[in-house]
Design an enzyme around this catalytic site. Sequence first.
Site, short mmCIF file in Angstrom:
data_model
loop_
_atom_site.label_atom_id
_atom_site.label_comp_id
_atom_site.label_asym_id
_atom_site.label_seq_id
_atom_site.Cartn_x
_atom_site.Cartn_y
_atom_site.Cartn_z
CE LYS A 117 -4.45 -1.32 2.06
NZ LYS A 117 -5.97 -1.40 2.45
CE LYS A 199 -5.07 -8.10 -2.08
NZ LYS A 199 -5.11 -7.80 -0.98
CE LYS A 202 -12.51 -4.38 0.62
NZ LYS A 202 -11.46 -3.82 1.33
#
Length: 334
Positions: A117, A199, A202
């Site tokens: 992130k 992966k 969202k």
Amino acid sequence: MINDKKIIFSGIQPSGNLTIGNYLGALKNFSEYIDNYKCFYCIVDEHAITVRQVPADLRRRSYEMMALYMACGLDPTNENVTLYVQSHVPAHAELAWILNCFTGFGELSRMTQFKDKSAKHADNINAGLFTYPALMAADILLYQTDIVPVGIDQKQHVELTRDIANRFNQLYPDTFTIPEPVMKKTGAKIMSLADPTKKMSKSDENQNAVVYILDDKDTIIRKFKRAVTDSDTCVRVAEGKDGINNLISIYSCFTGKTDEEIEREFEGRGYGDFKLAVGEACADALAPVQAEFKRIMSDKAQLEQFMKNGADEAAYYARKTLSKVRRKLGFVQI
Ligand code: TYM
């Protein structure tokens, strides 16, 4: 234990529309526990603000997640089920601060979610993003949780939670139950349809990479038809066939068929047929969830009432643990 039952805790961030990764890795499995465990399922909005959110979207998604929990078989009037929003229970933030003081800089630096992130949001590497796992540890430990059902990407955070709890218990014995992460054999890591080495997430900007729980049937089928595979034509599980392996896992989760059964079913048929079958199985499985979701969303007042009841109940159990922690630490009780 609550009412002689072991305790389950899990959470999902309202940080984007939920994907079939969230569904197969977590949400779909939550209802399996409700007969034999006391279950706390949380909408972790405080975690979501570690990256910038549009306030109106965050609010809408929090309601939607509550409705999705319910649409996936979690009935808030069942005494074994507590559904609530994290920011409604201040004990989470309070215990998170305390646990921050028992968590190492080095440990937090090693978290892969933080590394990913912070690479993705290089303009906003804030302290909350860094200490995110201490808040997650607080979520779990506040309820003396035994079992945490999650996808593989959250295993590292649950393991850190165990380390923090053990460290705390060594200094202040018998404070926390040590939780166990639980993952499904199939479905714990659903991959992106556009890049099956990554992966499914969202927050992916490529809409074709991700199937959302609320996508309509045509969209679902179109996305699966476009899924990246390989130049082989044979539907079988094999090393290096990441795209097909992923589609086989998805098909297996939605139909309950084993890999061998799937390979037999598609023997002599091409990828086109298989992709269509995966899309149909996914859309058919999601249709009842979508219908329930729509029905539940139409009564916002009731949804709010359920949120409030859930928060009251969660707060009751959270306060018990928090006051034990405060006493053990030496905070003055008045
Ligand atoms: P979040 O919101 O990213 O994801 C929610 C759940 O979905 C699982 N998941 C997946 N499973 C399979 N394949 C995928 N592609 C996939 N993507 C996501 C996640 O593993 C997770 O179980 N930090 C957590 C939220 C959280 C939490 C907690 C979880 C906060 N506190 C306490 C458990 C216990 C998160 O970001 O999940």
